[in-house]
Motif scaffolding. Structure first.
Motif, PDB file in Angstrom:
ATOM      1  N   LYS A   1      54.666  31.713  -5.701  1.00 52.18           N
ATOM      2  CA  LYS A   1      55.226  32.851  -6.436  1.00 52.18           C
ATOM      3  C   LYS A   1      56.741  32.856  -6.303  1.00 52.18           C
ATOM      4  O   LYS A   1      57.276  32.644  -5.213  1.00 52.18           O
ATOM      5  CB  LYS A   1      54.634  34.163  -5.902  1.00 52.18           C
ATOM      6  CG  LYS A   1      55.155  35.392  -6.646  1.00 52.18           C
ATOM      7  CD  LYS A   1      54.376  36.646  -6.246  1.00 52.18           C
ATOM      8  CE  LYS A   1      54.752  37.099  -4.851  1.00 52.18           C
ATOM      9  NZ  LYS A   1      54.173  38.426  -4.521  1.00 52.18           N
TER      10      LYS A   1
ATOM     11  N   GLU B   1      59.945  35.369  -6.947  1.00 54.20           N
ATOM     12  CA  GLU B   1      60.325  36.760  -7.174  1.00 54.20           C
ATOM     13  C   GLU B   1      61.787  36.855  -7.628  1.00 54.20           C
ATOM     14  O   GLU B   1      62.600  36.010  -7.292  1.00 54.20           O
ATOM     15  CB  GLU B   1      60.123  37.586  -5.893  1.00 54.20           C
ATOM     16  CG  GLU B   1      58.662  37.665  -5.459  1.00 54.20           C
ATOM     17  CD  GLU B   1      58.484  38.485  -4.200  1.00 54.20           C
ATOM     18  OE1 GLU B   1      59.462  38.596  -3.421  1.00 54.20           O
ATOM     19  OE2 GLU B   1      57.380  39.021  -3.988  1.00 54.20           O
ATOM     20  N   TRP B   2      62.071  37.897  -8.360  1.00 55.17           N
ATOM     21  CA  TRP B   2      63.413  38.141  -8.906  1.00 55.17           C
ATOM     22  C   TRP B   2      63.898  36.945  -9.721  1.00 55.17           C
ATOM     23  O   TRP B   2      65.046  36.527  -9.655  1.00 55.17           O
ATOM     24  CB  TRP B   2      64.425  38.465  -7.794  1.00 55.17           C
ATOM     25  CG  TRP B   2      64.019  39.645  -6.960  1.00 55.17           C
ATOM     26  CD1 TRP B   2      63.552  39.629  -5.687  1.00 55.17           C
ATOM     27  CD2 TRP B   2      64.017  40.999  -7.377  1.00 55.17           C
ATOM     28  NE1 TRP B   2      63.257  40.886  -5.258  1.00 55.17           N
ATOM     29  CE2 TRP B   2      63.536  41.767  -6.284  1.00 55.17           C
ATOM     30  CE3 TRP B   2      64.369  41.666  -8.565  1.00 55.17           C
ATOM     31  CZ2 TRP B   2      63.396  43.142  -6.347  1.00 55.17           C
ATOM     32  CZ3 TRP B   2      64.245  43.030  -8.622  1.00 55.17           C
ATOM     33  CH2 TRP B   2      63.765  43.759  -7.518  1.00 55.17           C
TER      34      TRP B   2
ATOM     35  N   GLN C   1      50.875  36.467 -17.135  1.00 61.07           N
ATOM     36  CA  GLN C   1      50.519  37.764 -16.558  1.00 61.07           C
ATOM     37  C   GLN C   1      50.125  38.791 -17.608  1.00 61.07           C
ATOM     38  O   GLN C   1      49.381  39.732 -17.309  1.00 61.07           O
ATOM     39  CB  GLN C   1      51.689  38.272 -15.719  1.00 61.07           C
ATOM     40  CG  GLN C   1      52.035  37.327 -14.563  1.00 61.07           C
ATOM     41  CD  GLN C   1      53.261  37.760 -13.802  1.00 61.07           C
ATOM     42  OE1 GLN C   1      53.261  38.808 -13.150  1.00 61.07           O
ATOM     43  NE2 GLN C   1      54.326  36.958 -13.879  1.00 61.07           N
TER      44      GLN C   1
ATOM     45  N   ASP D   1      58.430  41.479 -14.635  1.00 64.88           N
ATOM     46  CA  ASP D   1      59.135  42.173 -13.545  1.00 64.88           C
ATOM     47  C   ASP D   1      59.737  41.189 -12.552  1.00 64.88           C
ATOM     48  O   ASP D   1      59.725  41.400 -11.330  1.00 64.88           O
ATOM     49  CB  ASP D   1      58.197  43.143 -12.818  1.00 64.88           C
ATOM     50  CG  ASP D   1      57.717  44.273 -13.723  1.00 64.88           C
ATOM     51  OD1 ASP D   1      58.466  44.632 -14.648  1.00 64.88           O
ATOM     52  OD2 ASP D   1      56.591  44.764 -13.495  1.00 64.88           O
ATOM     53  N   GLY D   2      60.241  40.063 -13.087  1.00 64.75           N
ATOM     54  CA  GLY D   2      60.913  39.088 -12.258  1.00 64.75           C
ATOM     55  C   GLY D   2      59.979  38.198 -11.445  1.00 64.75           C
ATOM     56  O   GLY D   2      60.449  37.391 -10.627  1.00 64.75           O
ATOM     57  N   VAL D   3      58.673  38.305 -11.652  1.00 61.57           N
ATOM     58  CA  VAL D   3      57.698  37.501 -10.901  1.00 61.57           C
ATOM     59  C   VAL D   3      57.165  36.384 -11.772  1.00 61.57           C
ATOM     60  O   VAL D   3      56.754  36.608 -12.921  1.00 61.57           O
ATOM     61  CB  VAL D   3      56.538  38.375 -10.371  1.00 61.57           C
ATOM     62  CG1 VAL D   3      55.472  37.494  -9.716  1.00 61.57           C
ATOM     63  CG2 VAL D   3      57.063  39.400  -9.385  1.00 61.57           C
ATOM     64  N   CYS D   4      57.140  35.176 -11.219  1.00 59.58           N
ATOM     65  CA  CYS D   4      56.617  33.995 -11.912  1.00 59.58           C
ATOM     66  C   CYS D   4      55.747  33.218 -10.918  1.00 59.58           C
ATOM     67  O   CYS D   4      56.120  33.060  -9.753  1.00 59.58           O
ATOM     68  CB  CYS D   4      57.775  33.130 -12.410  1.00 59.58           C
ATOM     69  SG  CYS D   4      57.265  31.639 -13.268  1.00 59.58           S
TER      70      CYS D   4
END
Length: 299
Positions: free
Chosen positions: A30, A32-33, A102, A142-145
């Motif tokens: 994951k 984040e940001w 997502q 929301d910045g999550v990949c």
């Protein structure tokens, strides 16, 4: 012109693209940001090692502006320098990269062809997995990949089977004398003989070896003695002719069979009638003439 499969990425020709609900079984990572500017500024990231198929692997994810803002992903064998496989080590594997969509709650999967990892080429992957613009459309929320990977290692075969055709397939002739035939109660067995390095013999039952009523026919079988010790996959293909020498106008009986441990003999329940035996000049003493050749051996 060769047509590409419908699910093959036509731009890169590197992978097959599919969508599935199940997550990857070997590795998930994951971020984040996430943002395009942060990613392209970092340019490259190497993941921790993970295990699949008895080996450890790692991913390298590149965000390179010089590649038209595409994400590229590569798989390599981790710590390949310490592999106890010698200079000629190699690992054959099929790998699939994943991106979590997502919004749809499924995974975009990108599967390549079989690749050979070795000391010369220890890294394989896709130079244009997905554009960063496409990545932002559902794969980043929301910045999550979330990236993932599956690796299927092609193991070397545990069993190697060899079919060998015999170079010279000449018939080998043998003659066997049966004396005192009328006094035989159970079975007559010839002396053993060798054809193509395998041991053979002939069995004759004077009153037919079957569950049906006895007394009308003589049964005859060719037995491969060597086949009793064969492994389950081993077998030998042979053919031959057999006849009673003193039977007037007798024609040879043809036999062909794959001999193996579970079926080491082959022949005829009704090889010749008792009446025909009695019509021989000397029913108590006659000879069998056999011609046999081996055609192929499976080892």
């Amino acid at each position: 012109m060769t047509q590409l499969p419908a699910n093959l990425n036509a731009k890169s020709k590197e992978f097959y693209e599919e969508t599935r609900a199940a997550p990857p079984s070997n590795f998930l990572m994951k971020i984040e940001w996430f943002s395009p500017s942060r990613a392209t500024s970092m340019r490259s990231f190497e993941t921790r090692a993970f295990e699949a198929g008895g080996y450890t692997w790692k991913l390298t994810i590149n965000f390179e502006q010089e590649r038209e803002d595409y994400v590229s992903v590569y798989l390599s064998v981790a710590d390949s320098d310490s592999l106890a496989l010698g200079l000629g080590w190699e690992v054959n594997a099929i790998f699939t990269f994943f991106l979590h969509n997502q919004l749809a709650d499924n995974y975009s999967s990108f599967r390549g062809t079989t690749r050979r990892f070795n000391a010369v080429n220890n890294k394989w992957g896709f130079s244009k997995l997905m554009s960063i613009n496409s990545l932002m459309e559902g794969h980043v929320v929301d910045g999550v990949c979330v990236f993932g990977a599956e690796v299927f290692v092609l193991k070397p075969p545990h069993l190697v089977e060899c079919l060998s055709f015999v170079r010279r397939v000449d018939f080998v002739s043998r003659e066997f004398m049966i004396s005192g035939f009328s006094k035989l109660v159970d079975m007559w067995v010839s002396e053993e003989f060798v054809v193509e390095d395998h041991i053979w013999r002939v069995q004759v039952y004077p009153r037919r070896n079957s569950s049906r009523p006895k007394g009308r026919f003589v049964s005859m079988y060719l037995e491969c003695v060597s086949a009793k010790s064969f492994a389950q996959h081993q077998k030998i293909n042979a053919e031959g002719f057999i006849r009673i020498d003193k039977k007037p106008n007798s024609l040879p009986i043809y036999m062909k069979h794959w001999f193996r441990s579970s079926m080491d003999h082959w022949g005829h329940n009704e090889f010749i009638s008792i009446g025909d035996v009695r019509s021989c000049p000397d029913e108590d003493c006659f000879s069998l003439e056999l011609e046999l050749r081996v055609l192929a051996i499976v080892s």
